[in-house]
Design an enzyme around this catalytic site. Structure first.
Site, PDB file in Angstrom:
ATOM      1  N   ALA A   1       8.851  -0.308 -11.723  1.00 22.85           N
ATOM      2  CA  ALA A   1       9.427   1.072 -12.028  1.00 22.85           C
ATOM      3  C   ALA A   1       9.418   1.287 -10.622  1.00 22.85           C
ATOM      4  O   ALA A   1      10.460   1.649  -9.640  1.00 22.85           O
ATOM      5  CB  ALA A   1       9.043   1.876 -13.111  1.00 22.85           C
TER       6      ALA A   1
ATOM      7  N   ARG B   1       3.429 -12.672  -7.301  1.00 21.51           N
ATOM      8  CA  ARG B   1       2.553 -13.868  -7.571  1.00 21.51           C
ATOM      9  C   ARG B   1       2.984 -14.856  -7.782  1.00 21.51           C
ATOM     10  O   ARG B   1       4.161 -14.994  -8.123  1.00 21.51           O
ATOM     11  CB  ARG B   1       1.573 -13.210  -9.192  1.00 21.51           C
TER      12      ARG B   1
ATOM     13  N   GLN C   1      -5.118  -3.378 -10.149  1.00 21.17           N
ATOM     14  CA  GLN C   1      -4.328  -4.989  -9.448  1.00 21.17           C
ATOM     15  C   GLN C   1      -4.893  -4.347  -7.752  1.00 21.17           C
ATOM     16  O   GLN C   1      -4.634  -5.587  -7.101  1.00 21.17           O
ATOM     17  CB  GLN C   1      -2.552  -5.053  -9.692  1.00 21.17           C
TER      18      GLN C   1
ATOM     19  N   HIS D   1      -0.059   6.107  -3.783  1.00 19.14           N
ATOM     20  CA  HIS D   1      -0.850   6.014  -4.742  1.00 19.14           C
ATOM     21  C   HIS D   1      -1.959   6.052  -4.353  1.00 19.14           C
ATOM     22  O   HIS D   1      -2.282   4.455  -3.892  1.00 19.14           O
ATOM     23  CB  HIS D   1      -0.974   6.283  -6.028  1.00 19.14           C
TER      24      HIS D   1
END
EC number: 1.1.1.86
Length: 490
Positions: free
Chosen positions: A47, A68, A110, A132
């Site tokens: 998102a 990936r 991750q 973040h």
């Protein structure tokens, strides 16, 4: 890796917690110039990744996506999100070495594996950006000395980042430069350009720190933004069922009520939200909220303490390493709650009825917003940052409940927020058990009616004064002035 915040001396911890400055519009006259001609590569296309990328491209920047190998070969949703919107998509090996700025917009859990994978591929003097700061602050990620590390954190879900941009506006945004990684001194210029590229400069930008963003963000999402709304949904619904109110009506009142009630909060703060009530209902909501604050304050303090000293992050990361066993168990338990399993009834509820019959919900929002704000500022977080992480985001989260109840809220927020939400919910439900024993349908489900319409003038004056004089209202009035073009949610 060690928790970065915990490695700092106390004075530096306090200084970074208190770092928060509202930036003037004239500081963004250069727009996206600091990133013009540079190659931006976004890691991840969820998102935030997709919607930020669309905005940055529409702002004239060169944007592509790296995923990936398995996401590309299996044509997963992230690959489809990027490719179907016309972006170049490639593997880490194909695109990272060409990037001037790498935007890590993958989920928190991750970040360590992603950064460890891409850092050897990043070219000398490039920039690593986050939305973040958890990986830097709580996990203590150490980034190569030649790499600039910045953060641009929109204060809303990714879908709103895009919608507000398309309207020619934006969403309030926090920016920061990691003090350990600004070798060329251009981190702030690049962060400002990134914020301008997403449209954030049109809604207000706070120059903050990685630490202030993380510690306030975790506190807001665990308490008022997600934890309190989940707890309130379950308690209010169960009380109405206990008192014989139709389940379909009760479900609809809760599911859509948070959104309607907090719409008033969005435009005029706690004061406006309570002004939507009759005078007798306002007095009742105020009294209930004060009682709730007294009961819940120790819980809010515990959440903030656990966030500050790293206990929360350590506990959550242990669950990451256990394949999210607790998170998945708690998610499944939430899906089995009576509220979650009861569909909203096919009954018309007028806007004012949500207020009149949801007095307890109003009280819970007031108590949660004020407690979160008070707890954050008491811990050294500046008022502007505390406002964005409490009052400002509450309507945005309430909107997700209106779409598909608690499932949608917990699907939309990060796993980090969801984990903290469940911790709060599990502690708050038993904490409010005695309080809820005294609750009846006059404050949730039916309203006061005409049997209680007398109000003492002096009491009303005192309540109105207390509402308007609360610090969250004062800073909110200023910050909402920069957001006068906000769209209505409902």
């Amino acid at each position: 890796m060690a928790n970065y915040f915990n490695t700092l001396p106390l004075r530096e911890q306090l200084a970074q917690l208190a770092q928060c400055e509202f930036m003037n519009a004239d500081e963004f006259t250069d727009g996206v110039d600091a990133l013009k001609g540079k190659k931006l590569v976004i890691v991840g296309c969820g998102a935030q990744g997709l919607n930020q990328g669309l905005n940055l491209r529409d702002s004239g920047l060169d944007v592509s996506y790296t995923l990936r190998d398995s996401a590309i070969s299996e044509r997963r949703q992230s690959f489809l999100n990027a490719s179907e919107n016309g972006f170049t998509v490639g593997t880490y090996q194909e695109l990272i070495p060409t990037a001037d700025v790498v935007l890590n917009l993958t989920p928190d859990k991750q970040h360590t594996s992603v950064v460890n994978a891409i850092m050897p591929l990043m070219k000398q003097g490039s920039t690593l950006a986050y939305s973040h700061g958890f990986n830097i602050v709580e996990e203590g990620m150490q980034v190569r000395d030649d790499i600039t590390v910045i953060m641009v954190a929109p204060k809303c879900p990714g879908s709103e980042v895009r919608e507000e941009y398309k309207r020619g506006f934006g969403v309030p945004t926090l920016i920061a430069v990691h003090p350990e990684n600004d070798p060329q001194g251009h981190g702030l210029a690049q962060a400002k350009a990134y914020a301008a590229g997403t449209g954030g400069h049109r809604a207000g930008v706070l120059k903050s720190s990685f630490i202030a963003e993380v510690k306030s963000d975790l506190m807001g999402e665990q308490t008022i933004l997600c934890g309190m709304l989940q707890t309130g949904s379950i308690l209010c619904f169960d009380k109405m069922i206990e008192k014989g109110i139709d389940a379909g009506y009760a479900s609809k009142l809760i599911q859509y009520g948070w959104e309607v009630i907090t719409e008033a909060l969005k435009y005029g703060g706690v004061t406006n939200m309570l002004d939507r009530l009759s005078n007798p209902a306002k007095v009742k909501a105020f009294e209930l909220s004060e009682e709730l604050k007294q009961i819940m304050r120790p819980l809010y303090n515990k959440h903030q303490d656990d966030i500050i000293d790293g206990t929360f992050s350590r506990t959550m990361m242990e669950d990451w390493n256990n394949d999210d066993a607790n998170l998945l168990k708690w998610r499944a338990e939430t899906a089995e709650t009576h509220f979650e399993k009861t569909p909203a009834g096919n009954v018309e509820i007028a806007e004012q009825e949500f207020f009149d019959n949801g007095i307890l919900m109003v009280a819970m929002v007031k108590a949660g917003v004020e407690l979160a704000f008070e707890t954050m500022t008491a811990a050294g977080i500046i008022a502007e940052s505390a406002y964005y992480e409490s009052l400002h985001e509450t309507p945005l989260i309430a909107n997700t409940i209106a779409r598909k109840k608690l499932f949608e809220m917990n699907r939309t927020i990060s796993d980090t927020a969801e984990y903290g939400c469940y911790l709060y919910n599990h502690a708050c439900l038993p904490l409010l058990q005695d309080f809820m024993q005294k609750i009846d349908t006059d404050v949730i489900g039916k309203g006061l009616g005409e049997h209680s319409n007398q109000v003492d003038n002096q009491t009303l004056i005192q309540i109105n004064t207390a509402l308007r004089e609360h610090p969250v209202e004062k800073v909110g009035a200023t910050l909402r002035g920069y957001m006068s073009a906000m769209k209505k949610i409902v």
